[in-house]
Scaffold this active site. Structure first.
Site, PDB file in Angstrom:
ATOM      1  N   ASP A 175      -5.051 -16.155  -6.807  1.00  0.00           N
ATOM      2  CA  ASP A 175      -3.970 -15.635  -6.142  1.00  0.00           C
ATOM      3  C   ASP A 175      -4.473 -14.341  -6.359  1.00  0.00           C
ATOM      4  O   ASP A 175      -4.995 -13.388  -6.837  1.00  0.00           O
ATOM      5  CB  ASP A 175      -2.861 -15.841  -7.529  1.00  0.00           C
ATOM      6  CG  ASP A 175      -1.233 -15.669  -6.896  1.00  0.00           C
ATOM      7  OD1 ASP A 175      -1.005 -15.750  -5.739  1.00  0.00           O
ATOM      8  OD2 ASP A 175      -0.465 -15.575  -7.717  1.00  0.00           O
ATOM      9  N   ASP A 224      -5.338 -11.562   0.116  1.00  0.00           N
ATOM     10  CA  ASP A 224      -4.224 -10.931   0.527  1.00  0.00           C
ATOM     11  C   ASP A 224      -4.691  -9.540   0.845  1.00  0.00           C
ATOM     12  O   ASP A 224      -5.257  -8.424   0.111  1.00  0.00           O
ATOM     13  CB  ASP A 224      -3.312 -10.484  -0.820  1.00  0.00           C
ATOM     14  CG  ASP A 224      -1.707  -9.644  -1.036  1.00  0.00           C
ATOM     15  OD1 ASP A 224      -1.592  -9.223   0.006  1.00  0.00           O
ATOM     16  OD2 ASP A 224      -1.652  -9.343  -2.140  1.00  0.00           O
ATOM     17  N   HIS A 247       7.926  -9.148  -6.603  1.00  0.00           N
ATOM     18  CA  HIS A 247       6.912 -10.276  -7.918  1.00  0.00           C
ATOM     19  C   HIS A 247       7.513  -9.517  -9.455  1.00  0.00           C
ATOM     20  O   HIS A 247       7.990  -8.280  -9.048  1.00  0.00           O
ATOM     21  CB  HIS A 247       5.557  -9.415  -8.083  1.00  0.00           C
ATOM     22  CG  HIS A 247       4.545 -10.827  -6.560  1.00  0.00           C
ATOM     23  ND1 HIS A 247       3.968  -9.838  -6.122  1.00  0.00           N
ATOM     24  CD2 HIS A 247       4.566 -11.876  -6.425  1.00  0.00           C
ATOM     25  CE1 HIS A 247       3.498 -10.114  -4.136  1.00  0.00           C
ATOM     26  NE2 HIS A 247       3.887 -11.751  -5.372  1.00  0.00           N
ATOM     27  N   GLY A 265       7.146 -14.462  -5.644  1.00  0.00           N
ATOM     28  CA  GLY A 265       7.989 -13.647  -6.816  1.00  0.00           C
ATOM     29  C   GLY A 265       9.390 -14.436  -6.846  1.00  0.00           C
ATOM     30  O   GLY A 265      10.190 -14.445  -6.802  1.00  0.00           O
ATOM     31  N   GLY A 266       8.747 -16.007  -7.171  1.00  0.00           N
ATOM     32  CA  GLY A 266      10.182 -17.138  -7.353  1.00  0.00           C
ATOM     33  C   GLY A 266      10.902 -17.315  -8.356  1.00  0.00           C
ATOM     34  O   GLY A 266      11.829 -17.186  -8.836  1.00  0.00           O
TER      35      GLY A 266
HETATM   36  P1  13P Z   1       6.851 -13.753 -10.253  1.00  0.00           P
HETATM   37  O1  13P Z   1       6.596 -13.803 -10.973  1.00  0.00           O
HETATM   38  O2  13P Z   1       7.937 -12.962  -9.815  1.00  0.00           O
HETATM   39  O3  13P Z   1       7.755 -15.547 -10.327  1.00  0.00           O
HETATM   40  O4  13P Z   1       5.595 -13.884  -8.603  1.00  0.00           O
HETATM   41  C1  13P Z   1       4.880 -15.260  -9.097  1.00  0.00           C
HETATM   42  C2  13P Z   1       3.696 -14.940  -7.332  1.00  0.00           C
HETATM   43  O5  13P Z   1       4.569 -14.959  -6.942  1.00  0.00           O
HETATM   44  C3  13P Z   1       2.244 -14.911  -8.059  1.00  0.00           C
HETATM   45  O6  13P Z   1       1.820 -14.864  -6.696  1.00  0.00           O
END
Ligand code: 13P
Length: 281
Positions: free
Chosen positions: A81, A103, A179, A208-209
């Site tokens: 990631d 990224d 995030h 940013g789920g």
């Molecule tokens: P959150 O930590 O806000 O859930 O976001 C996760 C994310 O987007 C990882 O790249």
């Protein structure tokens, strides 16, 4: 089976659902995520930051994902990631990660294209999928930060150029999510997401789920989100539970007394997310 991102996202697209991509911070968090996906009968994406990969060991993460996917009989992807350096991506690919994210979102468009092309060239030789980001998602993710002033929605026209020139497998979009947002919820720009979906034909990724409202999950999946990233909610769940436990467990009791309840708590959260991501009627 242990597989690549583009294979699971293709299947998700055929079923109009999203695949959960969950950030693990340690080897102990992995079983919680994979067993939740097994119980829900869906593929799953395990994500690590570069920091977690270095801490746990790339090859250790690959081995556990491979063996657990075999035992569970589900598709598992191991994804790096938010990597910003070519060397970090190469190291993950060489160790056996099946997917990576480059990224370059803070770079000017042309430079983001050039660097992403370089990553694609190496990844494709190894049958590894590539996600890239256009626009800037706010907040902080394991050391990768963007201030409010830096946040920039994805531009649909730029997205067309970017996707054509790079040949990426999935595009991370900036549509209002942040995030690390776990104390409040996000206002998503659905109109912008619709414009992006109409402009480009590839799986879209939401970052940013944690901050996304449950009732918005269906809406974004219907607008093309196929990979749904969740990290902070799992981390907060684990930390809260372990604080509670370490406060009163006996200091010479097996460590699993403090770890297993954290695994169970994370498993429950992940199962809840996967149920939403299936996008059932
Ligand atoms: P959150 O930590 O806000 O859930 O976001 C996760 C994310 O987007 C990882 O790249």
């Amino acid at each position: 089976m242990y597989t690549s991102l583009n294979r699971v996202l293709k299947k998700a697209d055929e079923l109009n659902m999203a695949v959960g991509a969950f950030n693990t911070h340690s080897l102990e968090m992995l079983p919680a995520i994979i067993s939740a996906a097994k119980e829900q009968g869906t593929p799953v994406i395990i994500q690590t930051s570069v920091g977690t990969a270095n801490y746990v060991g790339h090859r250790n993460l690959v081995s556990v994902c491979e063996s657990m996917s075999d035992q569970a009989g589900i598709d598992v992807v191991l994804h790096l990631d938010h990597a910003k350096e070519y060397q970090d991506i190469k190291e993950a690919i060489d160790a056996g990660y099946s997917s990576v994210m480059f990224d370059g979102s803070s770079l000017p468009l042309k430079e983001n294209i050039l660097k992403t092309q370089q990553i694609i060239e190496y990844a494709k030789k190894h049958d590894v999928s590539v996600e890239a980001e256009l626009g800037i998602v706010g907040g902080t993710e394991d050391g990768v930060a963007a201030s409010e002033a830096e946040v920039k929605y994805t531009d649909p026209e730029e997205a067309v150029t970017f996707v054509q020139k790079t040949g990426i497998d999935a595009l991370a979009v900036a549509i209002g999510t942040n995030h690390g947002q776990y104390k409040s919820k996000t206002n998503i720009n659905f109109e912008r997401l619709k414009e992006i979906k109409e402009a480009v034909d590839l799986p879209l990724v939401i970052h940013g789920g944690t901050g996304v409202k449950d009732e918005d999950v269906r809406k974004v999946i219907d607008l093309g989100i196929r990979k749904f990233n969740v990290g902070t909610e799992l981390l907060v769940t684990w930390t809260k539970k372990s604080k509670e436990l370490f406060g009163h467990t006996s200091e010479n009791a097996s460590l699993r007394n403090n770890v297993v309840p954290c695994i169970e708590a994370v498993n429950e959260v992940v199962q809840g997310k996967i149920k939403l991501f299936k996008n059932l009627n």
